[in-house]
Enzyme design. Structure first.
Site, PDB file in Angstrom:
ATOM      1  N   LYS A   1     -11.070  -2.535 -10.461  1.00  0.00           N
ATOM      2  CA  LYS A   1     -12.058  -3.272 -11.276  1.00  0.00           C
ATOM      3  C   LYS A   1     -12.677  -4.393 -10.433  1.00  0.00           C
ATOM      4  O   LYS A   1     -13.900  -4.579 -10.425  1.00  0.00           O
ATOM      5  CB  LYS A   1     -11.357  -3.836 -12.516  1.00  0.00           C
ATOM      6  CG  LYS A   1     -12.290  -4.434 -13.517  1.00  0.00           C
ATOM      7  CD  LYS A   1     -11.551  -4.805 -14.779  1.00  0.00           C
ATOM      8  CE  LYS A   1     -12.507  -5.478 -15.753  1.00  0.00           C
ATOM      9  NZ  LYS A   1     -11.798  -6.325 -16.688  1.00  0.00           N
TER      10      LYS A   1
ATOM     11  N   ASN B   1      -8.903   4.416  -4.668  1.00  0.00           N
ATOM     12  CA  ASN B   1      -8.061   3.273  -5.031  1.00  0.00           C
ATOM     13  C   ASN B   1      -6.935   3.630  -6.003  1.00  0.00           C
ATOM     14  O   ASN B   1      -5.878   2.997  -5.963  1.00  0.00           O
ATOM     15  CB  ASN B   1      -8.978   2.193  -5.639  1.00  0.00           C
ATOM     16  CG  ASN B   1      -8.215   1.148  -6.420  1.00  0.00           C
ATOM     17  OD1 ASN B   1      -7.579   0.265  -5.839  1.00  0.00           O
ATOM     18  ND2 ASN B   1      -8.229   1.252  -7.753  1.00  0.00           N
TER      19      ASN B   1
ATOM     20  N   TYR C   1       7.062   6.116  -2.780  1.00  0.00           N
ATOM     21  CA  TYR C   1       5.831   5.308  -2.739  1.00  0.00           C
ATOM     22  C   TYR C   1       5.471   5.025  -1.276  1.00  0.00           C
ATOM     23  O   TYR C   1       4.326   5.195  -0.856  1.00  0.00           O
ATOM     24  CB  TYR C   1       6.053   3.999  -3.508  1.00  0.00           C
ATOM     25  CG  TYR C   1       4.839   3.091  -3.570  1.00  0.00           C
ATOM     26  CD1 TYR C   1       3.862   3.274  -4.544  1.00  0.00           C
ATOM     27  CD2 TYR C   1       4.676   2.047  -2.658  1.00  0.00           C
ATOM     28  CE1 TYR C   1       2.753   2.434  -4.609  1.00  0.00           C
ATOM     29  CE2 TYR C   1       3.569   1.202  -2.713  1.00  0.00           C
ATOM     30  CZ  TYR C   1       2.618   1.399  -3.691  1.00  0.00           C
ATOM     31  OH  TYR C   1       1.515   0.572  -3.742  1.00  0.00           O
TER      32      TYR C   1
HETATM   33  N1  LIG Z   1      -0.942  -4.561  -6.720  1.00  0.00           N
HETATM   34  C1  LIG Z   1      -0.200  -4.376  -5.636  1.00  0.00           C
HETATM   35  O1  LIG Z   1       0.832  -5.047  -5.411  1.00  0.00           O
HETATM   36  C2  LIG Z   1      -0.655  -3.389  -4.624  1.00  0.00           C
HETATM   37  C3  LIG Z   1      -1.420  -2.302  -4.958  1.00  0.00           C
HETATM   38  N2  LIG Z   1      -1.741  -1.379  -4.009  1.00  0.00           N
HETATM   39  C4  LIG Z   1      -2.516  -0.207  -4.344  1.00  0.00           C
HETATM   40  O2  LIG Z   1      -3.737  -0.599  -4.898  1.00  0.00           O
HETATM   41  C5  LIG Z   1      -4.223   0.444  -5.741  1.00  0.00           C
HETATM   42  C6  LIG Z   1      -4.681  -0.149  -7.063  1.00  0.00           C
HETATM   43  O3  LIG Z   1      -3.549  -0.644  -7.751  1.00  0.00           O
HETATM   44  P1  LIG Z   1      -3.559  -1.939  -8.670  1.00  0.00           P
HETATM   45  O4  LIG Z   1      -4.936  -2.274  -9.056  1.00  0.00           O
HETATM   46  O5  LIG Z   1      -2.750  -2.950  -8.009  1.00  0.00           O
HETATM   47  O6  LIG Z   1      -2.736  -1.418  -9.904  1.00  0.00           O
HETATM   48  P2  LIG Z   1      -3.148  -1.154 -11.415  1.00  0.00           P
HETATM   49  O7  LIG Z   1      -1.960  -0.498 -12.031  1.00  0.00           O
HETATM   50  O8  LIG Z   1      -3.661  -2.386 -12.028  1.00  0.00           O
HETATM   51  O9  LIG Z   1      -4.365  -0.126 -11.307  1.00  0.00           O
HETATM   52  C7  LIG Z   1      -4.202   1.202 -10.968  1.00  0.00           C
HETATM   53  C8  LIG Z   1      -5.426   1.962 -11.426  1.00  0.00           C
HETATM   54  O10 LIG Z   1      -5.244   3.332 -11.083  1.00  0.00           O
HETATM   55  C9  LIG Z   1      -5.626   4.104 -12.193  1.00  0.00           C
HETATM   56  N3  LIG Z   1      -4.982   5.398 -12.184  1.00  0.00           N
HETATM   57  C10 LIG Z   1      -3.662   5.669 -12.180  1.00  0.00           C
HETATM   58  N4  LIG Z   1      -3.483   6.998 -12.232  1.00  0.00           N
HETATM   59  C11 LIG Z   1      -4.712   7.577 -12.239  1.00  0.00           C
HETATM   60  C12 LIG Z   1      -5.167   8.905 -12.261  1.00  0.00           C
HETATM   61  N5  LIG Z   1      -4.359   9.940 -12.332  1.00  0.00           N
HETATM   62  N6  LIG Z   1      -6.502   9.127 -12.251  1.00  0.00           N
HETATM   63  C13 LIG Z   1      -7.367   8.097 -12.212  1.00  0.00           C
HETATM   64  N7  LIG Z   1      -6.975   6.810 -12.193  1.00  0.00           N
HETATM   65  C14 LIG Z   1      -5.666   6.567 -12.209  1.00  0.00           C
HETATM   66  C15 LIG Z   1      -5.239   3.282 -13.405  1.00  0.00           C
HETATM   67  O11 LIG Z   1      -5.931   3.706 -14.563  1.00  0.00           O
HETATM   68  C16 LIG Z   1      -5.629   1.912 -12.941  1.00  0.00           C
HETATM   69  O12 LIG Z   1      -6.986   1.658 -13.230  1.00  0.00           O
HETATM   70  C17 LIG Z   1      -3.096   1.459  -5.846  1.00  0.00           C
HETATM   71  O13 LIG Z   1      -3.347   2.528  -4.976  1.00  0.00           O
HETATM   72  C18 LIG Z   1      -1.871   0.668  -5.388  1.00  0.00           C
HETATM   73  O14 LIG Z   1      -0.872   1.500  -4.840  1.00  0.00           O
HETATM   74  C19 LIG Z   1      -1.379  -1.542  -2.709  1.00  0.00           C
HETATM   75  C20 LIG Z   1      -0.645  -2.602  -2.328  1.00  0.00           C
HETATM   76  C21 LIG Z   1      -0.239  -3.627  -3.240  1.00  0.00           C
HETATM   77  C1  LIG Z   2       7.017  -4.843   1.231  1.00  0.00           C
HETATM   78  C2  LIG Z   2       6.339  -3.744   0.465  1.00  0.00           C
HETATM   79  C3  LIG Z   2       5.011  -4.118  -0.006  1.00  0.00           C
HETATM   80  C4  LIG Z   2       4.492  -3.094  -0.979  1.00  0.00           C
HETATM   81  C5  LIG Z   2       3.215  -3.517  -1.558  1.00  0.00           C
HETATM   82  C6  LIG Z   2       2.819  -2.622  -2.671  1.00  0.00           C
HETATM   83  O1  LIG Z   2       2.241  -1.588  -2.466  1.00  0.00           O
HETATM   84  C7  LIG Z   2       3.119  -3.096  -3.953  1.00  0.00           C
HETATM   85  C8  LIG Z   2       3.118  -2.325  -5.017  1.00  0.00           C
HETATM   86  C9  LIG Z   2       3.397  -2.960  -6.227  1.00  0.00           C
HETATM   87  C10 LIG Z   2       4.303  -2.635  -7.104  1.00  0.00           C
HETATM   88  C11 LIG Z   2       5.290  -1.631  -6.927  1.00  0.00           C
HETATM   89  C12 LIG Z   2       6.365  -2.134  -6.120  1.00  0.00           C
HETATM   90  C13 LIG Z   2       6.971  -1.434  -5.211  1.00  0.00           C
HETATM   91  C14 LIG Z   2       6.700  -0.128  -4.714  1.00  0.00           C
HETATM   92  C15 LIG Z   2       6.652   0.982  -5.634  1.00  0.00           C
HETATM   93  C16 LIG Z   2       7.525   1.638  -6.400  1.00  0.00           C
HETATM   94  C17 LIG Z   2       8.516   1.049  -7.244  1.00  0.00           C
HETATM   95  C18 LIG Z   2       9.378   2.139  -7.775  1.00  0.00           C
HETATM   96  C19 LIG Z   2       9.602   2.059  -9.234  1.00  0.00           C
HETATM   97  C20 LIG Z   2      10.744   2.958  -9.606  1.00  0.00           C
HETATM   98  O2  LIG Z   2      10.430   4.036 -10.133  1.00  0.00           O
HETATM   99  O3  LIG Z   2      11.888   2.592  -9.329  1.00  0.00           O
END
Ligand SMILES: NC(=O)C1=CN([C@@H]2O[C@H](COP(=O)(O)OP(=O)(O)OC[C@H]3O[C@@H](n4cnc5c(N)ncnc54)[C@H](O)[C@@H]3O)[C@@H](O)[C@H]2O)C=CC1
Ligand SMILES: CCCCCC(=O)/C=C/C=C\C/C=C\C/C=C\CCCC(=O)O
Length: 216
Positions: free
Chosen positions: A19, A51, A112
């Site tokens: 978003k 994303n 993950y």
């Molecule tokens: N928030 C964090 O700590 C971090 C997030 N990321 C990555 O950033 C990306 C975005 O995550 P966030 O915004 O943080 O989490 P979030 O949970 O707020 O957003 C994830 C988005 O992905 C969408 N989504 C999930 N499954 C889907 C599917 N099958 N089809 C279409 N959309 C789907 C959800 O509807 C949501 O809009 C992810 O790839 C996540 O792994 C990477 C590093 C750190």
């Molecule tokens: C040091 C690692 C940094 C990872 C950053 C990141 O991608 C963060 C993601 C945010 C939330 C999820 C946290 C950890 C990773 C994912 C899986 C958790 C597993 C949940 C479970 O099913 O046990």
């Protein structure tokens, strides 16, 4: 890249980082659209952002499907649409990985971590393809550490106390900082192959470029 009038598609844009990325692109004059609209109304695509992602170690087939297969599928569709040699306008593909895609610190989440390593390797490999210049394409990968979105509420079932400790040690990025880094990757035409790491402690940094195997 000037973003005025450019057409962008961001997966998983309903909340969180997707978003915020969409809003930042819109502010700079880009059109952020659904895939069908991209083709029927705007005749092409300039910016693809893969994303969407989840964190669920227990439904690993679903997680691999969304976090890795989804990125590959989105990238392939975007390449077809954007390839100048096939009538496209060229452009940039930004794939959202994680610091977990570079270092295996999140030992409580091996699957993950595996999906995110896959995203980094896949994106880097495309960026090193010598034919993408003719196709008018460039590739970049964004690797944030923990960031303040809903995904942080995912229940961590294995070693939850360790996970909380790691999150405290690493710190939590602001969505705004990650969005700032994302916009750099989109706007900087020189950054093909960039792997950007964002942490609360060190801010926005670039991970070193890998060498070919003969130069290891
Ligand atoms: N928030 C964090 O700590 C971090 C997030 N990321 C990555 O950033 C990306 C975005 O995550 P966030 O915004 O943080 O989490 P979030 O949970 O707020 O957003 C994830 C988005 O992905 C969408 N989504 C999930 N499954 C889907 C599917 N099958 N089809 C279409 N959309 C789907 C959800 O509807 C949501 O809009 C992810 O790839 C996540 O792994 C990477 C590093 C750190
Ligand atoms: C040091 C690692 C940094 C990872 C950053 C990141 O991608 C963060 C993601 C945010 C939330 C999820 C946290 C950890 C990773 C994912 C899986 C958790 C597993 C949940 C479970 O099913 O046990």
């Amino acid at each position: 890249m000037s973003l005025a009038g450019k057409v962008a598609f961001v997966t998983g844009a309903a909340q969180g980082l997707g978003k915020a990325f969409s809003e930042a692109l819109l502010k700079k004059g880009a059109k952020v659209e659904a895939f069908e609209t991209v083709i029927s109304c705007f005749g092409g695509l300039d910016i693809m952002v893969n994303n969407a992602g989840i964190a669920n170690e227990h439904n690993y087939a679903l997680m691999v499907n969304i976090n890795l297969t989804g990125v590959i599928t989105g990238t392939n569709m975007a390449i077809d649409l954007m390839n100048r040699e096939k009538g496209g306008r060229g452009g940039v593909i930004v794939n959202i990985a994680s610091t977990a895609g570079i270092t295996p610190e999140a030992y409580f989440a091996p699957i993950y971590t595996g999906t995110k390593h896959g995203v980094v390797g896949f994106t880097r490999c495309w960026s090193m393809n010598p034919y993408i210049a003719k196709m008018g394409l460039r590739f970049a990968c964004l690797c944030p550490a923990f960031t303040d979105t809903q995904i942080l509420c995912s229940t961590i079932t294995d070693y939850p106390e360790d996970a909380q400790k790691i999150i405290q040690q690493v710190g939590i990025n602001k969505v705004e900082t990650v969005t700032e880094g994302f916009m750099q990757l989109v706007e900087d035409n020189q950054c093909n192959g960039a792997v950007m790491v964002i942490t609360a402690q060190n801010g926005i940094q670039y991970h070193r470029k890998p060498h070919g195997i003969s130069r290891m």
